[in-house]
Design an enzyme around this catalytic site. Structure first.
Site, PDB file in Angstrom:
ATOM      1  CE  LYS A   1      12.989  14.396  -2.179  1.00  0.00           C
ATOM      2  NZ  LYS A   1      14.142  14.558  -3.264  1.00  0.00           N
TER       3      LYS A   1
ATOM      4  CG  ASP B   1       2.190  11.478  -4.251  1.00  0.00           C
ATOM      5  OD1 ASP B   1       2.012  10.642  -3.576  1.00  0.00           O
ATOM      6  OD2 ASP B   1       3.500  11.579  -4.930  1.00  0.00           O
TER       7      ASP B   1
ATOM      8  CG  ASP C   1       0.629   2.108  -8.067  1.00  0.00           C
ATOM      9  OD1 ASP C   1      -0.224   1.471  -8.449  1.00  0.00           O
ATOM     10  OD2 ASP C   1       2.028   2.045  -8.391  1.00  0.00           O
TER      11      ASP C   1
ATOM     12  CG  ASP D   1       9.660  11.801  -8.298  1.00  0.00           C
ATOM     13  OD1 ASP D   1       8.727  11.158  -7.943  1.00  0.00           O
ATOM     14  OD2 ASP D   1      10.792  11.160  -8.472  1.00  0.00           O
TER      15      ASP D   1
HETATM   16  P1  5GP Z   1       2.155   2.529  -3.291  1.00  0.00           P
HETATM   17  O1  5GP Z   1       2.626   2.159  -2.052  1.00  0.00           O
HETATM   18  O2  5GP Z   1       0.570   3.011  -3.163  1.00  0.00           O
HETATM   19  O3  5GP Z   1       2.139   1.581  -4.559  1.00  0.00           O
HETATM   20  O4  5GP Z   1       2.664   3.956  -3.956  1.00  0.00           O
HETATM   21  C1  5GP Z   1       2.631   5.158  -3.386  1.00  0.00           C
HETATM   22  C2  5GP Z   1       3.760   6.018  -3.612  1.00  0.00           C
HETATM   23  O5  5GP Z   1       4.283   5.544  -4.897  1.00  0.00           O
HETATM   24  C3  5GP Z   1       3.346   7.411  -4.037  1.00  0.00           C
HETATM   25  O6  5GP Z   1       3.016   8.229  -2.941  1.00  0.00           O
HETATM   26  C4  5GP Z   1       4.198   7.697  -5.037  1.00  0.00           C
HETATM   27  O7  5GP Z   1       5.288   8.402  -4.504  1.00  0.00           O
HETATM   28  C5  5GP Z   1       4.664   6.605  -5.710  1.00  0.00           C
HETATM   29  N1  5GP Z   1       4.044   6.305  -7.071  1.00  0.00           N
HETATM   30  C6  5GP Z   1       2.663   5.537  -7.145  1.00  0.00           C
HETATM   31  N2  5GP Z   1       2.430   5.409  -8.751  1.00  0.00           N
HETATM   32  C7  5GP Z   1       3.210   6.666  -9.071  1.00  0.00           C
HETATM   33  C8  5GP Z   1       2.860   7.121 -10.582  1.00  0.00           C
HETATM   34  O8  5GP Z   1       1.916   7.037 -11.285  1.00  0.00           O
HETATM   35  N3  5GP Z   1       3.603   8.043 -10.549  1.00  0.00           N
HETATM   36  C9  5GP Z   1       4.391   8.828  -9.576  1.00  0.00           C
HETATM   37  N4  5GP Z   1       5.210   9.851  -9.910  1.00  0.00           N
HETATM   38  N5  5GP Z   1       4.666   8.169  -8.270  1.00  0.00           N
HETATM   39  C10 5GP Z   1       4.057   7.126  -8.116  1.00  0.00           C
END
Ligand code: 5GP
Length: 157
Positions: free
Chosen positions: A25, A82, A85, A141
């Protein structure tokens, strides 16, 4: 920053009509603002991949909970995230979208967070690069709260 990225995308995709794939979202506000700044025609669709529960630790068990609904074969795709990470969600979505035979797949993220990067994902457009921390606001969020904050904040625990 959103306007600047929109300008670059409008120039790079001149005379093409890319499909913006918003990742729900968290990307909904960024996608809305970005779309309004573009000067090219676009098609919009959404996917949802869940990797985070009500806590902030990354789960490597990513699930697709909403797939694409339009035909993306031979289309130019621009994934709108968004925040990237670990990069695992993006790597998962990239493989998923590639399986439909698009012409190109590129990635645009509001925030590029390096702290815990695990997958070697290519990010084509990033509005802002951050090192670490858990960020909320402007669509992002924490346990479904804070998405409506008009700016981005680092959560203090
Ligand atoms: P990844 O798979 O790259 O670790 O994470 C991607 C998803 O994790 C993002 O689309 C987001 O929804 C969530 N996410 C990662 N880091 C953050 C953060 O600092 N804040 C928030 N609210 N969501 C995060």
């Amino acid at each position: 920053m959103v306007a600047d990225v929109a300008l670059r995308i409008s120039s790079d995709y001149k005379d093409r009509e890319p499909v913006l794939i918003g990742v729900l979202k968290g990307a909904f506000i960024f996608l809305s603002d970005l779309t309004r700044h573009l000067t090219i025609s676009v098609t919009v669709d959404f996917v949802r991949a869940t990797s985070y529960g009500p806590n902030i630790s990354s789960s490597e068990n990513i699930r697709l909970t909403k797939g694409i609904e339009i035909d993306i074969k031979n289309r130019d795709l621009l994934v709108i995230e968004d925040i990237v990470d670990t990069g695992l969600t993006l790597a998962f979505l990239y493989d998923y979208l590639r399986s439909f035979g698009p012409k190109t797949v590129k990635v645009c993220t509001l925030l590029d967070k390096h702290e815990r990067r695990k997958a070697s994902t290519v990010i084509d457009y990033a509005c802002h690069v951050v090192e670490k921390g858990f960020l909320v606001g402007y669509g992002l969020d924490y346990a479904e709260r804070y998405r409506g904050l008009p700016e981005i904040y680092k959560l203090k625990f």
